[in-house]
Design an enzyme around this catalytic site. Sequence first.
Site, PDB file in Angstrom:
ATOM      1  N   LYS A  77       0.826  -1.211   0.000  1.00 36.04           N
ATOM      2  CA  LYS A  77       0.000   0.000   0.000  1.00 36.04           C
ATOM      3  C   LYS A  77       0.856   1.254   0.000  1.00 36.04           C
ATOM      4  O   LYS A  77       0.476   2.279  -0.581  1.00 36.04           O
ATOM      5  CB  LYS A  77      -0.945   0.011   1.210  1.00 36.04           C
ATOM      6  CG  LYS A  77      -1.879  -1.171   1.277  1.00 36.04           C
ATOM      7  CD  LYS A  77      -2.580  -1.442  -0.046  1.00 36.04           C
ATOM      8  CE  LYS A  77      -3.180  -2.824  -0.099  1.00 36.04           C
ATOM      9  NZ  LYS A  77      -2.210  -3.920  -0.311  1.00 36.04           N
ATOM     10  N   LEU A 348      -7.423 -13.462   3.861  1.00 34.59           N
ATOM     11  CA  LEU A 348      -7.418 -12.013   4.049  1.00 34.59           C
ATOM     12  C   LEU A 348      -7.083 -11.691   5.500  1.00 34.59           C
ATOM     13  O   LEU A 348      -7.562 -12.367   6.425  1.00 34.59           O
ATOM     14  CB  LEU A 348      -8.783 -11.421   3.693  1.00 34.59           C
ATOM     15  CG  LEU A 348      -9.221 -11.571   2.233  1.00 34.59           C
ATOM     16  CD1 LEU A 348     -10.676 -11.166   2.063  1.00 34.59           C
ATOM     17  CD2 LEU A 348      -8.322 -10.756   1.305  1.00 34.59           C
ATOM     18  N   HIS A 475     -23.838  15.814   1.609  1.00 35.69           N
ATOM     19  CA  HIS A 475     -23.642  16.293   0.239  1.00 35.69           C
ATOM     20  C   HIS A 475     -22.666  17.470   0.257  1.00 35.69           C
ATOM     21  O   HIS A 475     -22.774  18.352   1.104  1.00 35.69           O
ATOM     22  CB  HIS A 475     -24.977  16.742  -0.359  1.00 35.69           C
ATOM     23  CG  HIS A 475     -24.847  17.368  -1.712  1.00 35.69           C
ATOM     24  ND1 HIS A 475     -24.689  16.622  -2.860  1.00 35.69           N
ATOM     25  CD2 HIS A 475     -24.838  18.670  -2.089  1.00 35.69           C
ATOM     26  CE1 HIS A 475     -24.594  17.434  -3.897  1.00 35.69           C
ATOM     27  NE2 HIS A 475     -24.690  18.692  -3.448  1.00 35.69           N
TER      28      HIS A 475
END
Length: 497
Positions: A77, A348, A475
């Site tokens: 990552k 995982l 929003h």
Amino acid sequence: MMLRNANKFFNQTKSNTLYSRYLSQAFKSYDVAVIGGGPGGYVAAIKAAQLGLNVVCVEKRGKLGGTCLNVGCIPSKSLLHNSHMYHDAKHGMEHRGIKFSGVELDLPAMMKSKDDGVSNLTAGIEMLFKKNKVDYVKGHGTLTSANNIKVGALDGGEENIEAKNIILATGSDVVELPFAKFDEETIVSSTGALSLKKVPEKLILIGGGVIGLELGSVWSRLGAQVQCIEFMPTIGGLGIDGEVSKTFMQLMKKQGIEFHVNTKVTGVEKTGSGVKVSTEAAKGGDNKDFDADVVLVCVGRKPYTENLGLENVGVNVTDRKMIEVNDFWQTSVPNIYAIGDIIHGPMLAHKAEEEGVIVAEYLANGRKPHMNYHNVPSVVYTYPEIAWVGSTEEQLKEQGIAYNKGKFTFGANSRAMAVDSGKEGFVKVLSDKTTGKLLGAHIVHAQAGELIHECCLAIEYGGSAEDIARTCHAHPTVSEAVKGAAEAAAFGKSVNS
């Protein structure tokens, strides 16, 4: 019992010298011994200690965190993020009104940043062990009985551990092809691909699954010409939705990765100038050779269950060397448990962590274990990211389950359009046609790995697409695309698309 045996031995020998020698070789006794210090193992150890148990963790690497932290999830990552920043600075900023000149790659510095992050995190786990009073033994643990572990210490010594319960959490290892032995320089595993000394001119990926595509995208951004050879007709590995896989391949092609699907690798040969990869059509047909500087083999992982002494105590394993467990994660030996990559389910880190917590709670207070394997999310950390949880369309069709499909593209999302990020992706949710219950969710977006958890929560608690659709979302945010897809599934259409 240990002290009584020692006193008996002392009385028989009447020798202080022999008594001291006996005590030095005696078993250290614990409530729980964990073999393996990866995500499943160290989490199990810490949780068990937090619940009041006396715990020891045995790890042969000498550093905690397992494959994930040392040569897997975490370093990859770091390279994924930093290579994306480099590529954006070089190619993706001008249209935003930001101009750079003379952008250069300093690969050693990028690798140091990766290594520093890993070192800090492994040290952090050791600190957590100390904070929670977990004993840490560096060495290879082998079962000698149902309650005993012999540890070959990294410093050359030997230690014996006695425990009421033992948790096996030894993780997995890379799969090596018989005709492509790793030298970690020209024929590399995922471990070698994280530490290449220079950017290869040509890189071939054998395998189009999650790990290969993540690492392939790193080196592609840094300047390598990348080709992916995949036996299956699709990319992304098992469990990926068909529509998502097609979109994924299209996006990776735009970034310069070339794909050869339905193709079987038949040979890998080192040459004076690099490596030659021989292939043929998966179902028989034309042969073709490829040349590369580096070949990255990513064809899966295998459970690490060798040299653990399983046969000494009668722990049953499958033909694939996975350990058999019941619903309580018990092996065939009741006080020996197993979690993570060495048992059934996806390989995982977060799956192993959850199992570690569950087993620790069961051992500490008898809490009945439960884990919903249908609700373990998967994420591919390319750019954009691919994330999913629950069922795919293909699985629902195969099971004969009638479903509603809701889809919302990020091209209709105000935040994605405003920042010009991920607008080629989408959210797709699948819900039960009769009850509306959420059955699956699939996201293609730069923040897919973060967005997926709203859907995980809904599935875990039996929520519906309408539940998400009627929940107020801030929003402008990219999470509104999840709401939009849920609206489409619940009501047949979304307000904003």
